[in-house]
Scaffold this motif. Structure first.
Motif, PDB file in Angstrom:
ATOM      1  N   UNK A   1     -10.482  96.604  59.308  1.00 48.40           N
ATOM      2  CA  UNK A   1     -11.235  97.317  58.254  1.00 48.40           C
ATOM      3  C   UNK A   1     -10.632  96.643  57.289  1.00 48.40           C
TER       4      UNK A   1
ATOM      5  N   UNK B   1      -8.219  91.026  52.512  1.00 48.56           N
ATOM      6  CA  UNK B   1      -7.049  90.240  52.823  1.00 48.56           C
ATOM      7  C   UNK B   1      -7.500  88.805  52.506  1.00 48.56           C
TER       8      UNK B   1
ATOM      9  N   UNK C   1     -10.117  93.397  56.031  1.00 47.50           N
ATOM     10  CA  UNK C   1     -10.302  92.036  56.039  1.00 47.50           C
ATOM     11  C   UNK C   1     -10.944  91.646  54.632  1.00 47.50           C
ATOM     12  N   UNK C   2     -11.949  92.574  54.345  1.00 54.24           N
ATOM     13  CA  UNK C   2     -12.627  92.253  53.037  1.00 54.24           C
ATOM     14  C   UNK C   2     -11.782  91.851  51.894  1.00 54.24           C
TER      15      UNK C   2
ATOM     16  N   UNK D   1     -18.553  96.170  53.008  1.00 54.65           N
ATOM     17  CA  UNK D   1     -17.117  96.649  52.748  1.00 54.65           C
ATOM     18  C   UNK D   1     -16.758  98.075  52.453  1.00 54.65           C
TER      19      UNK D   1
ATOM     20  N   UNK E   1     -21.424  91.176  52.033  1.00 56.81           N
ATOM     21  CA  UNK E   1     -20.211  91.481  52.547  1.00 56.81           C
ATOM     22  C   UNK E   1     -19.524  92.374  51.454  1.00 56.81           C
TER      23      UNK E   1
END
Lengths: 296, 258, 270
Positions: free
Chosen positions: B103, B108, B105-106, B79, B75
């Motif tokens: 884009x 948040x 999300x990594x 990112x 992940x």
């Protein structure tokens, strides 16, 4: 072939100035918010005025575990033969009821389809179907029991009458959704009304209609398992007796038989439905065919 | 930036999509991968961000090993890699801005994602990404209401919002008409030049490949059969890569004139 | 079939043989129908008895067609209780159903184990009829609306859970892949790409579940789970078919009203 080249002539105009514009303000969307607020308000009102004792809710899980324990540990194997006989009677009720419903709903559904029936007959047929749809099977079952006496026939008739409404509506929807072409072709070669129906309409619509009959059979199996409550035959009467006399182990065994039978029927029936819709060598669709939620 | 060492990818069923591929892409380069469909282009691009795992060999992106990365490491690596898809892959029933925020999300926290309450900084980054592809005016429009070219620009903005080191584009113009294809390719080129983001693009059309690629890599049956600057890739080279003589379908310009 | 010794290139194809499965299937269908319908083994379907029944039912019919209009006041309270049951069950049941749907779709399930477990639970929940739930929960909570609410919650989980999970199965998986390619966690990818795609359908199914609850509350009231059904049961047991008919008419109207609103809403949603 000429040598490919990149020319500047094909370069497009730059994005219009409107798109370069400043950032827009965040719009307010009242629709979804209104729906959510209405739902929340209704829920609060219902919870507030229900008069339900919170203590009863808290006691629930414990009671549920206790009763489930009584039902399943251990199951009452002695009731298995009786319960199986009751379940078979329920299946018979569902089968006969579904056939009654299918046979009556087919002409009614055709009449209710705008592209088949006349304007008057369409309206009439639709009203009949709507009325039938609003009558719960259990009420029908009670009426039939009081007319023709206790027994599975009353249940089968109730299931049959109860199935006409939804099946007729779905039939009408399927027929209205078919391709106009073959109907026109059948009319163009001079077919009479009945011939047009037989060769222009039915071949297109019948697979889906038959799939709905099967789907309705699945639902009717569930319904017929409870009709016995009012004396209309099947396993339901037994179940309701067991529960009111607190014979939980016997009730648990009967419920297990209901669950196993319905799941087995669902699996077989959904496989057959897929085959009817897709044809024997057709692709395997991922979802069940449910064009309108009313099918349930 | 990207290092393939003897990478082989075999799909279940025995299809060998990549066969012993070794490749170095230095930082800031714009590489175009060409080849027939089924030659392994898509697999090559998807291996770089771990959507496809190599069967053997090693693959490093920015010094981090993809082939042996754990879920969490993968992940983290992903990112840093933005991806642009042929079918845009936008959520059609939500706004452009929400799509671009994917884009971020990594970075948040999960609870914020669940409540769809993004930090203002992340919204700012998303807005800037939309400004860079000149579509910020559509921020609150549903993605389904945009044209194909606009949707692909939103796709680019979503990748940019990751503030990536690498951008991968898998046939980004295959669903677009010729003029729009040029707009999208020039956006990609501009982003590569201005931000220095290493970019790997799959293309079918040889004229687009030559016009925008610093370097062209030809794939055939999962093997690299050409690797050189765009200026070296003449028709003969493409015929070798495709294994057949060229047709009008291979040239965007010709397609536009049909 | 007799094939000509020298067949021209464009010979008419022979009629394809009918598979033995078709007549076998029809025969099996007829056999099962006869078995289920016969008086000896099955439900005993007979037309004469039907007509005899209709004659016997004449008084009932007369009462049914002469509703006791003046009894309407007594129905308001039970109807409001039915409404409460339907609302609470739909809200709680559909919320739980959404979670079940995410677990039981191949696309959104976090893992194989939770997928299989969810699928099994949903199948069992769906296989139990609403009235049976009501009977069990009346035993658990004793008589009253709470039993009805819990019974309908489970009923809604079954219906809405299945419909929503099938809708998730049908969505485009591209956005999910895009979210994963951007380094999102599975839960985030589902929240940002699956949820917006199916939310309108889910809300439509929930409205539909609310309608179903209104109908079903008639039935669950029979076993003491509160609402208008309890009044209906008393009327039926007392052979007050004129009151039965009034209740049925009222339900028809209420369901019709709710259905119209919900169809209008659903049309705007999807």
């Amino acid at each position: 072939m000429t040598a490919p080249h990149v020319s500047t002539s094909s370069t497009p105009t730059p994005p219009s100035t409107a798109e370069k514009a400043v950032r827009p303000d965040k719009p307010r969307r009242y629709g979804p918010m209104g729906l959510a607020l209405t739902a929340a308000a209704a829920g609060l009102w219902a919870a507030w005025t229900s008069g339900i004792d919170p203590a009863a809710i808290l006691r629930g899980p414990e009671q549920l575990v206790r009763i489930l324990g009584l039902m399943l540990l251990p199951p009452d194997l002695g009731t298995v033969p009786d319960a199986l006989a009751g379940m078979i009677e329920s299946l018979q009720i569902a089968w006969v009821g579904t056939i009654i419903g299918a046979v009556i709903s087919l002409p009614l559904g055709l009449l209710a389809a705008k592209n088949v029936g006349g304007r008057f007959s369409t309206t009439m047929a639709r009203q009949v179907l709507n009325l039938l749809r609003s009558l719960p099977e259990l009420v029908l079952a009670i009426l039939f029991v009081s007319m023709i006496g206790l027994g599975p026939l009353a249940g089968a008739l109730a299931i049959g009458l109860g199935s006409i409404g939804t099946l007729g509506k779905l039939t009408a929807e399927v027929v209205e959704g078919i391709d106009r072409g073959p109907i026109e072709a059948a009319e163009a070669v001079g077919g009479e009304r009945f011939q047009v129906l037989r060769w222009g309409v039915l071949p297109q619509a019948l697979p889906e209609i038959m799939a709905f009959w099967l789907y309705r059979f699945e639902i009717n199996v569930r319904a017929s398992a409870i009709l016995g409550l009012v004396g209309a035959g099947g396993i339901g009467g037994m179940l309701s007796n067991f529960l009111s006399y607190r014979r939980y182990a016997a009730a648990g065994t009967a419920i297990l038989i209901v669950i196993a039978t319905t799941i087995a029927i669902d699996m077989v029936s959904s496989r057959i439905r897929r085959r009817i819709i897709a044809g024997p060598r057709g692709p395997k669709p991922t979802a069940d065919p449910i064009p309108s939620a009313d099918a349930l | 930036m990207i290092r393939f060492r003897n990478v082989t990818v075999e799909y279940p069923g025995g299809v060998r999509a990549l066969n012993d591929v070794s490749l170095d892409v230095p930082a800031g380069e714009l590489v175009v991968v060409v080849g027939l469909s089924g030659a392994g282009k898509s697999t090559l691009v998807r291996t770089i961000n771990g959507l496809v795992r190599p069967t053997s060999g090693t693959l490093e992106v920015d010094g981090r090993d993809i082939s042996s990365a754990s879920k969490a490491e993968l992940r983290a690596i992903r990112s840093d890699i933005g991806m642009i898809f042929q079918g845009f892959n936008l959520v059609k029933r939500t706004s452009v801005l929400n799509n671009v925020l994917m884009g971020r999300l990594h970075l948040v926290p999960r609870w914020r994602t669940m409540l769809a309450r993004y930090p203002a900084d992340d919204v700012e980054v998303a807005m800037q990404a939309l400004e860079r592809v000149e579509i910020v005016a559509k921020s609150y429009v549903r993605a389904s209401n945009l044209s194909g070219g606009q949707q692909q620009r939103v796709g680019i903005a979503r990748a940019l919002a990751q503030e990536p080191k690498v951008i991968l584009a898998d046939e980004p113009v295959a669903s677009l008409d010729p003029p729009t294809s040029h707009v999208v390719m020039r956006d990609l080129q501009r982003i590569n030049r201005e931000l220095g983001i290493t970019t790997v693009v799959n293309l079918h059309f040889l004229d687009l490949a030559r016009a925008y690629g610093d370097r062209i890599i030809g794939l055939r049956d999962g093997r690299i059969v050409f690797d050189g600057p765009g200026s070296d890739a003449d028709e003969q080279v493409f015929e070798d890569i495709y294994g057949r003589s060229l047709t009008a379908d291979d040239v965007l310009q010709a397609k536009a004139e049909l | 079939m007799t094939a000509a010794p020298t067949q021209p290139a464009s010979a008419r194809p022979p009629k394809p043989p009918i598979s033995w499965k078709v007549p076998a299937g029809i025969a099996a269908f007829l056999l099962v129908t006869w078995w289920a319908g016969s008086g000896r083994f099955g439900v005993g379907l007979s037309i004469p008895e039907l007509f005899a029944g209709l004659e016997r039912g004449q008084r009932i019919m007369e009462d049914l067609f002469d509703p006791r209009w003046q009894a309407w006041r007594g129905l308001i309270g039970p109807f409001i209780e039915t409404l409460r049951i339907a609302i609470l069950a739909a809200l709680l049941g559909c919320a739980a159903a959404f979670g079940m749907a995410v677990l039981t779709s191949r696309i959104s399930a976090p893992g194989l184990r939770s997928f299989l477990a969810g699928k099994a639970v949903l199948n069992v929940v769906r296989s139990i009829p609403d009235l049976l739930y009501a009977m069990v929960f009346v035993a658990v909570f004793s008589i009253g609306p709470l039993a009805g609410i819990v019974a309908l919650i489970l009923f809604n989980i079954g219906v809405v859970g299945k419909l929503t999970s099938e809708t998730i199965d049908g969505i485009d998986t591209g956005p999910l892949e895009a979210a994963q390619a951007a380094g999102a966690r599975h839960s985030q990818a589902v929240r940002t790409s699956v949820v917006p795609s199916v939310l309108p359908n889910f809300v439509a199914y929930s409205l539909y579940a609310f309608e179903l609850n209104l109908r079903a509350s008639l039935v669950v009231g029979f076993v003491g789970a509160g609402g208008i059904g309890q009044v209906l049961f008393v009327a039926l047991n007392g052979f007050r078919y004129d009151v039965v008919s009034l209740i049925v008419i009222c339900i028809f109207i209420v369901v019709f009203l709710v259905e119209s609103v919900s169809i209008a809403l659903r049309r705007r949603l999807v």
